[in-house]
Design a protein around this motif. Sequence first.
Motif, PDB file in Angstrom:
ATOM      1  N   GLN A 315      25.505 -11.755  -2.287  1.00 53.27           N
ATOM      2  CA  GLN A 315      26.777 -11.356  -1.654  1.00 53.27           C
ATOM      3  C   GLN A 315      27.959 -11.490  -2.621  1.00 53.27           C
ATOM      4  O   GLN A 315      29.091 -11.307  -2.211  1.00 53.27           O
ATOM      5  CB  GLN A 315      27.105 -12.234  -0.412  1.00 53.27           C
ATOM      6  N   GLN A 316      27.693 -11.877  -3.848  1.00 57.45           N
ATOM      7  CA  GLN A 316      28.809 -12.166  -4.766  1.00 57.45           C
ATOM      8  C   GLN A 316      29.122 -10.988  -5.680  1.00 57.45           C
ATOM      9  O   GLN A 316      28.243 -10.182  -5.987  1.00 57.45           O
ATOM     10  CB  GLN A 316      28.483 -13.402  -5.617  1.00 57.45           C
ATOM     11  N   PRO A 317      30.380 -10.912  -6.139  1.00 60.41           N
ATOM     12  CA  PRO A 317      30.746  -9.840  -7.068  1.00 60.41           C
ATOM     13  C   PRO A 317      30.041  -9.992  -8.423  1.00 60.41           C
ATOM     14  O   PRO A 317      29.501 -11.059  -8.738  1.00 60.41           O
ATOM     15  CB  PRO A 317      32.268 -10.012  -7.231  1.00 60.41           C
ATOM     16  N   ALA A 318      30.109  -8.933  -9.203  1.00 57.26           N
ATOM     17  CA  ALA A 318      29.355  -8.873 -10.464  1.00 57.26           C
ATOM     18  C   ALA A 318      29.710 -10.021 -11.413  1.00 57.26           C
ATOM     19  O   ALA A 318      28.826 -10.585 -12.079  1.00 57.26           O
ATOM     20  CB  ALA A 318      29.611  -7.532 -11.144  1.00 57.26           C
ATOM     21  N   ASN A 319      30.994 -10.403 -11.466  1.00 56.02           N
ATOM     22  CA  ASN A 319      31.365 -11.451 -12.430  1.00 56.02           C
ATOM     23  C   ASN A 319      30.716 -12.792 -12.073  1.00 56.02           C
ATOM     24  O   ASN A 319      30.325 -13.550 -12.960  1.00 56.02           O
ATOM     25  CB  ASN A 319      32.892 -11.580 -12.551  1.00 56.02           C
ATOM     26  N   VAL A 320      30.572 -13.068 -10.779  1.00 59.67           N
ATOM     27  CA  VAL A 320      29.923 -14.322 -10.373  1.00 59.67           C
ATOM     28  C   VAL A 320      28.417 -14.233 -10.655  1.00 59.67           C
ATOM     29  O   VAL A 320      27.790 -15.212 -11.078  1.00 59.67           O
ATOM     30  CB  VAL A 320      30.205 -14.635  -8.879  1.00 59.67           C
ATOM     31  N   GLN A 321      27.866 -13.032 -10.469  1.00 60.74           N
ATOM     32  CA  GLN A 321      26.442 -12.848 -10.802  1.00 60.74           C
ATOM     33  C   GLN A 321      26.199 -13.103 -12.287  1.00 60.74           C
ATOM     34  O   GLN A 321      25.209 -13.723 -12.674  1.00 60.74           O
ATOM     35  CB  GLN A 321      25.992 -11.445 -10.410  1.00 60.74           C
ATOM     36  N   ASP A 322      27.157 -12.671 -13.099  1.00 63.30           N
ATOM     37  CA  ASP A 322      27.042 -12.929 -14.543  1.00 63.30           C
ATOM     38  C   ASP A 322      27.070 -14.425 -14.829  1.00 63.30           C
ATOM     39  O   ASP A 322      26.407 -14.916 -15.742  1.00 63.30           O
ATOM     40  CB  ASP A 322      28.204 -12.262 -15.304  1.00 63.30           C
ATOM     41  N   ARG A 323      27.879 -15.130 -14.059  1.00 62.17           N
ATOM     42  CA  ARG A 323      27.972 -16.578 -14.281  1.00 62.17           C
ATOM     43  C   ARG A 323      26.644 -17.257 -13.962  1.00 62.17           C
ATOM     44  O   ARG A 323      26.252 -18.195 -14.643  1.00 62.17           O
ATOM     45  CB  ARG A 323      29.098 -17.155 -13.410  1.00 62.17           C
ATOM     46  N   LEU A 324      25.969 -16.795 -12.920  1.00 63.39           N
ATOM     47  CA  LEU A 324      24.666 -17.391 -12.615  1.00 63.39           C
ATOM     48  C   LEU A 324      23.680 -17.092 -13.748  1.00 63.39           C
ATOM     49  O   LEU A 324      22.900 -17.961 -14.148  1.00 63.39           O
ATOM     50  CB  LEU A 324      24.123 -16.885 -11.271  1.00 63.39           C
ATOM     51  N   LEU A 325      23.769 -15.893 -14.282  1.00 63.56           N
ATOM     52  CA  LEU A 325      22.896 -15.577 -15.425  1.00 63.56           C
ATOM     53  C   LEU A 325      23.191 -16.537 -16.578  1.00 63.56           C
ATOM     54  O   LEU A 325      22.280 -17.027 -17.253  1.00 63.56           O
ATOM     55  CB  LEU A 325      23.101 -14.125 -15.879  1.00 63.56           C
ATOM     56  N   SER A 326      24.481 -16.805 -16.806  1.00 65.84           N
ATOM     57  CA  SER A 326      24.861 -17.734 -17.893  1.00 65.84           C
ATOM     58  C   SER A 326      24.268 -19.120 -17.654  1.00 65.84           C
ATOM     59  O   SER A 326      23.718 -19.733 -18.569  1.00 65.84           O
ATOM     60  CB  SER A 326      26.382 -17.887 -17.971  1.00 65.84           C
ATOM     61  N   LEU A 327      24.414 -19.594 -16.413  1.00 70.80           N
ATOM     62  CA  LEU A 327      23.875 -20.928 -16.101  1.00 70.80           C
ATOM     63  C   LEU A 327      22.370 -20.955 -16.378  1.00 70.80           C
ATOM     64  O   LEU A 327      21.859 -21.875 -17.008  1.00 70.80           O
ATOM     65  CB  LEU A 327      24.149 -21.290 -14.639  1.00 70.80           C
ATOM     66  N   ARG A 328      21.695 -19.910 -15.924  1.00 70.27           N
ATOM     67  CA  ARG A 328      20.229 -19.916 -16.084  1.00 70.27           C
ATOM     68  C   ARG A 328      19.816 -19.743 -17.540  1.00 70.27           C
ATOM     69  O   ARG A 328      18.783 -20.256 -17.954  1.00 70.27           O
ATOM     70  CB  ARG A 328      19.610 -18.882 -15.148  1.00 70.27           C
ATOM     71  N   ARG A 329      20.646 -19.080 -18.287  1.00 66.21           N
ATOM     72  CA  ARG A 329      20.350 -18.984 -19.735  1.00 66.21           C
ATOM     73  C   ARG A 329      20.417 -20.375 -20.372  1.00 66.21           C
ATOM     74  O   ARG A 329      19.586 -20.732 -21.201  1.00 66.21           O
ATOM     75  CB  ARG A 329      21.341 -18.051 -20.429  1.00 66.21           C
ATOM     76  N   LEU A 330      21.411 -21.148 -19.953  1.00 71.02           N
ATOM     77  CA  LEU A 330      21.514 -22.510 -20.499  1.00 71.02           C
ATOM     78  C   LEU A 330      20.326 -23.358 -20.072  1.00 71.02           C
ATOM     79  O   LEU A 330      19.766 -24.120 -20.861  1.00 71.02           O
ATOM     80  CB  LEU A 330      22.783 -23.209 -19.998  1.00 71.02           C
ATOM     81  N   LEU A 331      19.955 -23.216 -18.783  1.00 71.17           N
ATOM     82  CA  LEU A 331      18.877 -24.050 -18.254  1.00 71.17           C
ATOM     83  C   LEU A 331      17.544 -23.728 -18.905  1.00 71.17           C
ATOM     84  O   LEU A 331      16.680 -24.593 -19.027  1.00 71.17           O
ATOM     85  CB  LEU A 331      18.756 -23.852 -16.734  1.00 71.17           C
ATOM     86  N   THR A 332      17.391 -22.485 -19.327  1.00 68.93           N
ATOM     87  CA  THR A 332      16.098 -22.080 -19.875  1.00 68.93           C
ATOM     88  C   THR A 332      16.187 -21.798 -21.368  1.00 68.93           C
ATOM     89  O   THR A 332      15.345 -21.105 -21.910  1.00 68.93           O
ATOM     90  CB  THR A 332      15.579 -20.810 -19.176  1.00 68.93           C
ATOM     91  N   ALA A 333      17.237 -22.309 -22.021  1.00 68.15           N
ATOM     92  CA  ALA A 333      17.349 -22.113 -23.472  1.00 68.15           C
ATOM     93  C   ALA A 333      15.998 -22.458 -24.078  1.00 68.15           C
ATOM     94  O   ALA A 333      15.401 -23.468 -23.710  1.00 68.15           O
ATOM     95  CB  ALA A 333      18.445 -22.996 -24.038  1.00 68.15           C
TER      96      ALA A 333
END
Length: 345
Positions: A315-333
């Motif tokens: 339900q979130q806008p694209a910029n927030v979706q990008d932020r989740l991608l960023s978080l998951r990139r950090l978590l799975t570095a």
Amino acid sequence: MTSRKVHERWDEDDVRIRPGRTKSRPRTKERPAHTEAETGMVVAVDRGRFTVALSSADDEIAMGQRVFAIKSRELGRKGIVVGDLVDLIGSDTSGTDDLARIVRRQERTSNLRRTADDIDPVERIIVANATQMAIVTSTADPEPSFGLIDRALVAAFDAGIQPILIITKTDLASADALHAMYGPLDLPVFTVTSRIPPPELHEALRDEITVVLGHSGVGKSTLVNAIVPGSVRSTGHVNSVTGKGRHTSTSALALPLVDGGWIIDTPGIRSFGLAHVDADQFIRAFPDLEPGIANCPRACSHDEPDCGLNEWIQQQPANVQDRLLSLRRLLTAPTRASAEVADSY
Ligand SMILES: Nc1nc2c(ncn2[C@@H]2O[C@H](COP(=O)(O)OP(=O)(O)OP(=O)(O)O)[C@@H](O)[C@H]2O)c(=O)[nH]1
Ligand SMILES: [Mg+2]
Ligand SMILES: [Zn+2]
């Protein structure tokens, strides 16, 4: 020669047996008056040599005298970095080539750490006692790195340091993507156009000890020079082919601000390893995602099938979706998983 001998005897006999004492030690016959410990702040470190800004009579460290010092043996392996408050002796070196000696490091109020990568067991303290971290990113030359910004935010939260974001070179390209990404956070954002910092930035720096971090070439030293009158930090050109800076600044330097406080220019960093931060702390640097974790299972890693973020994000806008991608990139570095295995041995 004789005065150096006296220093050594004083170090061995006195300092070690009275740990934790600052200033006003009782005098003894042997101790010359000039060995009274004075307090100062480390403003630069160069191959084992420290530049210390001494407190002057009115206790104002910033404008006080600068002396060169080395560590005394009493400190053992204790590290001394820019921002450390230290006690030193032998600072009355006028007319001699003697270096002052740091005999004590005062307790730190903050430690900004980083590792070379996410598995490096060696933590490096970048600065001590910073109260604020200015993450500097340019709109272009070099391109912004969201990953580096996110990592710096994680490190700032971990260290208990207030982050601010400074976007430079807005004369070269639009800052819209950066605003979209970081605007929704409770993070002060400032923009610098054509090397001119806005007045609000001066305000935000007042009375803070701000460490300035970012990739090489983003304009950290240019910014520091614009903020501190008389500062002549060297600045470099960005390679027009690679878009990379030249690592012009090679060591950190703390400069006093006219209105109070300090700004610490640092060399450009390539990466910001977070081996020292638990992965479950990463979410703190993503407060915009926090409404989405209400339905997470206990001890959710936020990167698993049951994670509450999975449904919420739809339900979130694209910029927030990008932020989740960023978080998951950090978590799975890529290096992170092996870091955890290594830790358990
Ligand atoms: N167009 C434009 N150029 C800028 C701006 N700020 C800085 N620059 C230029 O960017 C280049 C790099 O600036 P520096 O201040 O040396 O960058 P730095 O972040 O200190 O780099 P390192 O010391 O290598 O980490 C210089 O040529 C600056 O003149 C800006 O707002 N606009
Ligand atoms: Mg620089
Ligand atoms: Zn979750």
